[in-house]
Design a protein around this motif. Structure first.
Motif, PDB file in Angstrom:
ATOM      1  N   GLU A 174       9.168  16.319  92.437  1.00  0.00           N
ATOM      2  CA  GLU A 174       8.880  14.899  92.428  1.00  0.00           C
ATOM      3  C   GLU A 174       9.056  14.083  93.541  1.00  0.00           C
ATOM      4  O   GLU A 174       9.841  14.374  94.427  1.00  0.00           O
ATOM      5  CB  GLU A 174       9.838  14.581  91.068  1.00  0.00           C
ATOM      6  CG  GLU A 174       9.335  14.960  89.935  1.00  0.00           C
ATOM      7  CD  GLU A 174      10.131  14.452  88.538  1.00  0.00           C
ATOM      8  OE1 GLU A 174       9.694  13.273  88.021  1.00  0.00           O
ATOM      9  OE2 GLU A 174      11.261  14.931  88.159  1.00  0.00           O
TER      10      GLU A 174
ATOM     11  N   SER B  37       3.420  13.564  90.950  1.00  0.00           N
ATOM     12  CA  SER B  37       4.142  14.820  90.919  1.00  0.00           C
ATOM     13  C   SER B  37       5.170  14.639  89.953  1.00  0.00           C
ATOM     14  O   SER B  37       6.442  15.252  89.792  1.00  0.00           O
ATOM     15  CB  SER B  37       4.868  14.888  92.291  1.00  0.00           C
ATOM     16  OG  SER B  37       4.124  15.051  93.203  1.00  0.00           O
ATOM     17  N   ALA B  38       5.000  13.647  88.855  1.00  0.00           N
ATOM     18  CA  ALA B  38       6.081  13.656  87.741  1.00  0.00           C
ATOM     19  C   ALA B  38       6.078  14.834  87.099  1.00  0.00           C
ATOM     20  O   ALA B  38       5.203  15.365  86.924  1.00  0.00           O
ATOM     21  CB  ALA B  38       5.675  12.506  86.997  1.00  0.00           C
TER      22      ALA B  38
ATOM     23  N   ASP C 282       3.906   8.374  92.999  1.00  0.00           N
ATOM     24  CA  ASP C 282       4.864   9.035  92.210  1.00  0.00           C
ATOM     25  C   ASP C 282       4.328  10.039  90.908  1.00  0.00           C
ATOM     26  O   ASP C 282       5.000  10.818  90.659  1.00  0.00           O
ATOM     27  CB  ASP C 282       6.166   8.017  91.974  1.00  0.00           C
ATOM     28  CG  ASP C 282       6.775   7.745  93.179  1.00  0.00           C
ATOM     29  OD1 ASP C 282       6.531   8.413  94.300  1.00  0.00           O
ATOM     30  OD2 ASP C 282       7.286   6.706  93.390  1.00  0.00           O
TER      31      ASP C 282
END
Length: 387
Positions: A238, A232-233, A229
């Motif tokens: 996301e 793609s923060a 995760d």
């Protein structure tokens, strides 16, 4: 138990009325058993959910795609053993009523899901046939499909560049099966190649619906999820990495809050049951006022008469309720089997029985409360005089 014979005799004093009331109670608890199994099935997620697998999907919506470029970056995360990816297609066969699970899959699908067994020659044919499709044996049996058939699937979302509409045709090159009877519902799926889907659909190229990752060490799955995760923060895509159980529940919740729906239905059913059995008990006590007065004349105390009426009300509900839950226990495996694996409903669990028994006693107490109090406060002289 000292006065059980009196309670039993009073309960079946009006056999027709008691039988009809018992059938009503039976139907209510049969419905409770079936609906609670549905609730348990939804809340437990898919039986195929493995502890070493997690799903990576959009943080905002399961219908929002992820860029294909994310695959390589997820593969590079320490602790990730394997990755496959898919797109939901959402099509039907011949008629809109014939909805089925049809998914565009990557070549690694059967590496990540070893419980789905495909003969090697058929898997090879799938990999070499651009429009190839694999179906579960249960689904093939349902529609009478055989290898070599052309299967027309009408989509509801993705237009086909070749036809200009949402009609797609696949070549059935193989079938898969599962050995575990509990996973038989997996055979109700149709798979086709993700690369063909990506090339042929009119929009959304180079996007995947979700990724399924295999974790090398299940004990470190939480760390792996956070690392994925983090990739793609603060981007426009996301992700949310979660267990298969949680992901499957997110699909179920698109239908609504299953727990709330079940509770609302059962609330209406049991409210009606409360009125029905309450009326039955009120009539039964009203008809037996002279008999109850006679019992008091013979030396039965007010508390004993109170207990007799309460016992009758509770016994009425418990008999019907146990029969209803027992019938649900018999019907659930029959329903699962008749559905060809589409519905994998669990048996009536111990928690359902405990809840059911508590409800039976509670309803019995509620419906017997006013008639029992009336019987306890009965004045012998007035009752025998018919006043």
């Amino acid at each position: 138990m000292k006065y059980f014979h009196l309670i039993w005799a009073a309960l079946f004093r009006r056999k027709t009325r008691t039988t009809l009331t018992l059938l009503s109670v039976l139907a209510a608890f049969l419905l409770f058993g079936l609906l609670d199994a549905v609730r348990v099935a939804f809340n437990s997620g898919s039986d195929a959910a493995g502890v070493d697998r997690m799903v990576v999907s959009s943080k905002y919506s399961i219908i929002q795609g992820l860029p294909q470029s994310l695959i390589a970056r997820v593969e590079a995360v320490p602790g990730v053993k394997n990755v496959t990816w898919s797109n939901w297609f959402g099509g039907y066969y011949q008629d809109r009523k014939n909805q089925m699970v049809n998914i565009a899959i990557s070549p690694r699908q059967f590496e990540v899901y070893p419980e789905m067994i495909v003969p090697p020659d058929q898997l090879k044919a799938f990999e070499s046939t651009r429009t190839g499709a694999l179906v579960g044996e249960a689904l093939a049996k349902r529609w009478g499909w055989k290898i070599g058939d052309k299967i027309p699937i009408s989509g509801a979302i993705y237009p086909n560049k070749a036809t200009g509409d949402t009609n797609w045709t696949f070549d059935l090159v193989g079938m898969f099966h599962v050995k575990d009877e509990k996973l038989r519902g997996m055979e109700q799926q149709l798979f086709f190649r993700w690369d063909y889907f990506d090339e042929a659909n009119s929009y959304g190229q180079h996007e995947v619906g979700w990724l399924v990752i295999q974790v090398a060490d299940p004990n470190k799955s939480d760390q792996v999820a956070k690392a994925i995760d983090a990739i793609s923060a603060n981007s426009d895509h996301e992700t949310k990495t979660q267990t298969e159980q949680a992901f499957n529940l997110s699909f179920a919740k698109q239908l609504g809050d299953i727990g709330l729906i079940v509770s609302a239905i059962m609330g209406a059913v049991f409210f009606t049951l409360l009125l029905l059995t309450g009326n039955t008990m009120a009539q039964a006590v009203r008809e037996r006022i002279p008999e109850l007065a006679t019992l008091k004349t013979m030396g039965f105390s007010d508390k004993t008469v109170l207990g007799l009426v309460f016992g009758e009300a509770i016994l009425l509900v418990v008999i019907g309720g146990v029969l209803g839950l027992g019938l649900a226990s018999i019907l659930l495996p029959v329903i699962s089997s008749a559905s060809g694996g589409m519905l994998q409903l669990p048996p009536v669990v111990a928690g359902t029985w405990v809840t059911g028994l508590l409800m039976m006693i509670g309803i019995g107490v509620l419906v017997g409360l006013l008639p029992a109090l009336r019987a306890m406060r009965l004045n012998i002289v007035d009752a025998l005089a018919g006043r």
